[in-house]
Design a protein around this motif. Sequence first.
Motif, PDB file in Angstrom:
ATOM      1  N   ARG A  14      20.254 -36.543 -36.463  1.00 28.20           N
ATOM      2  CA  ARG A  14      19.925 -35.259 -35.832  1.00 28.20           C
ATOM      3  C   ARG A  14      19.632 -35.414 -34.342  1.00 28.20           C
ATOM      4  O   ARG A  14      20.227 -34.708 -33.521  1.00 28.20           O
ATOM      5  CB  ARG A  14      18.770 -34.585 -36.572  1.00 28.20           C
ATOM      6  CG  ARG A  14      18.496 -33.180 -36.088  1.00 28.20           C
ATOM      7  CD  ARG A  14      17.433 -32.500 -36.966  1.00 28.20           C
ATOM      8  NE  ARG A  14      17.366 -31.090 -36.699  1.00 28.20           N
ATOM      9  CZ  ARG A  14      16.702 -30.564 -35.674  1.00 28.20           C
ATOM     10  NH1 ARG A  14      16.043 -31.334 -34.842  1.00 28.20           N
ATOM     11  NH2 ARG A  14      16.699 -29.261 -35.487  1.00 28.20           N
ATOM     12  N   PRO A  15      18.718 -36.331 -33.934  1.00 29.28           N
ATOM     13  CA  PRO A  15      18.487 -36.462 -32.490  1.00 29.28           C
ATOM     14  C   PRO A  15      19.729 -36.940 -31.730  1.00 29.28           C
ATOM     15  O   PRO A  15      19.937 -36.553 -30.578  1.00 29.28           O
ATOM     16  CB  PRO A  15      17.334 -37.457 -32.371  1.00 29.28           C
ATOM     17  CG  PRO A  15      17.120 -38.036 -33.712  1.00 29.28           C
ATOM     18  CD  PRO A  15      17.784 -37.153 -34.705  1.00 29.28           C
ATOM     19  N   ALA A  16      20.565 -37.741 -32.375  1.00 34.21           N
ATOM     20  CA  ALA A  16      21.794 -38.198 -31.714  1.00 34.21           C
ATOM     21  C   ALA A  16      22.746 -37.034 -31.482  1.00 34.21           C
ATOM     22  O   ALA A  16      23.324 -36.904 -30.392  1.00 34.21           O
ATOM     23  CB  ALA A  16      22.464 -39.286 -32.544  1.00 34.21           C
ATOM     24  N   ILE A  17      22.917 -36.175 -32.473  1.00 31.28           N
ATOM     25  CA  ILE A  17      23.795 -35.010 -32.319  1.00 31.28           C
ATOM     26  C   ILE A  17      23.287 -34.122 -31.188  1.00 31.28           C
ATOM     27  O   ILE A  17      24.058 -33.680 -30.328  1.00 31.28           O
ATOM     28  CB  ILE A  17      23.899 -34.222 -33.642  1.00 31.28           C
ATOM     29  CG1 ILE A  17      24.680 -35.037 -34.677  1.00 31.28           C
ATOM     30  CG2 ILE A  17      24.563 -32.864 -33.418  1.00 31.28           C
ATOM     31  CD1 ILE A  17      24.600 -34.483 -36.093  1.00 31.28           C
ATOM     32  N   LEU A  18      21.981 -33.867 -31.164  1.00 31.33           N
ATOM     33  CA  LEU A  18      21.407 -33.019 -30.114  1.00 31.33           C
ATOM     34  C   LEU A  18      21.581 -33.656 -28.736  1.00 31.33           C
ATOM     35  O   LEU A  18      21.902 -32.958 -27.760  1.00 31.33           O
ATOM     36  CB  LEU A  18      19.940 -32.738 -30.416  1.00 31.33           C
ATOM     37  CG  LEU A  18      19.699 -31.878 -31.663  1.00 31.33           C
ATOM     38  CD1 LEU A  18      18.219 -31.823 -32.001  1.00 31.33           C
ATOM     39  CD2 LEU A  18      20.279 -30.481 -31.490  1.00 31.33           C
ATOM     40  N   ALA A  19      21.391 -34.970 -28.628  1.00 25.98           N
ATOM     41  CA  ALA A  19      21.552 -35.661 -27.340  1.00 25.98           C
ATOM     42  C   ALA A  19      23.010 -35.630 -26.879  1.00 25.98           C
ATOM     43  O   ALA A  19      23.288 -35.377 -25.700  1.00 25.98           O
ATOM     44  CB  ALA A  19      21.052 -37.097 -27.451  1.00 25.98           C
ATOM     45  N   LEU A  20      23.930 -35.875 -27.792  1.00 23.39           N
ATOM     46  CA  LEU A  20      25.352 -35.846 -27.443  1.00 23.39           C
ATOM     47  C   LEU A  20      25.780 -34.443 -27.025  1.00 23.39           C
ATOM     48  O   LEU A  20      26.545 -34.277 -26.067  1.00 23.39           O
ATOM     49  CB  LEU A  20      26.199 -36.333 -28.626  1.00 23.39           C
ATOM     50  CG  LEU A  20      26.076 -37.811 -28.960  1.00 23.39           C
ATOM     51  CD1 LEU A  20      26.718 -38.109 -30.319  1.00 23.39           C
ATOM     52  CD2 LEU A  20      26.685 -38.680 -27.861  1.00 23.39           C
ATOM     53  N   ASP A  21      25.278 -33.435 -27.714  1.00 23.26           N
ATOM     54  CA  ASP A  21      25.609 -32.055 -27.378  1.00 23.26           C
ATOM     55  C   ASP A  21      25.077 -31.704 -25.989  1.00 23.26           C
ATOM     56  O   ASP A  21      25.797 -31.131 -25.162  1.00 23.26           O
ATOM     57  CB  ASP A  21      25.050 -31.113 -28.443  1.00 23.26           C
ATOM     58  CG  ASP A  21      25.641 -29.728 -28.367  1.00 23.26           C
ATOM     59  OD1 ASP A  21      26.806 -29.572 -27.928  1.00 23.26           O
ATOM     60  OD2 ASP A  21      24.940 -28.773 -28.760  1.00 23.26           O
ATOM     61  N   ALA A  22      23.839 -32.084 -25.711  1.00 24.57           N
ATOM     62  CA  ALA A  22      23.238 -31.796 -24.412  1.00 24.57           C
ATOM     63  C   ALA A  22      23.977 -32.500 -23.270  1.00 24.57           C
ATOM     64  O   ALA A  22      24.037 -31.991 -22.152  1.00 24.57           O
ATOM     65  CB  ALA A  22      21.761 -32.202 -24.412  1.00 24.57           C
TER      66      ALA A  22
END
Length: 186
Positions: free
Chosen positions: A133-141
């Motif tokens: 989850r934090p990886a997806i959010l970081a990649l999206d940002a």
Amino acid sequence: MRIVGGRHRGRPIDAPDGLTVRPTADRTRESMFNILCQGKLAEEGNPLIDAQVLDAFAGTGALGLEALSRGAAKVTFLENLAASLTACRANVKSLGEENTSDVLQADVLRPPPAREACSIILMDPPYNQDLPRPAILALDAAGWIAPAALVVVELMAQESFEVPEGFEELDNRKYGKARLIFLRKL
């Protein structure tokens, strides 16, 4: 390990010695790509054809190399561990995919800004560390995830996962000790 489908089918992939890398099993990888290329996610055609792909937590590069073998135009590999980077670069070279691959040393939780948004994100983070989850959010940002992109996450079968805001779950399947979750960015 080997490539399980496409133009590089049967070609070997090397992995570093030790327990720091846990490559996706051939059977799980084959199932992942069958769902992407031939399953309900492929109703409008194979999404890998000419796709820009990100292999996050790349390890040996097995997921991204499988995508290239099956028609992706380009893959960016993000990996932080030196031994894994060496193996990934060697695998890219042994398959002759240097012109279609970028191998970057980067922390997926603090990724560099994207050069180009990707339509498919393949992610096999270390198990049981609550990283997806934090990886997806970081990649999206950081601009890595294009609108309507497909995100495929491999987890340990019993590992919990909360779908990040702005994404929807399309499919969720278990394969032995592994679980594959398919998401789409809204």
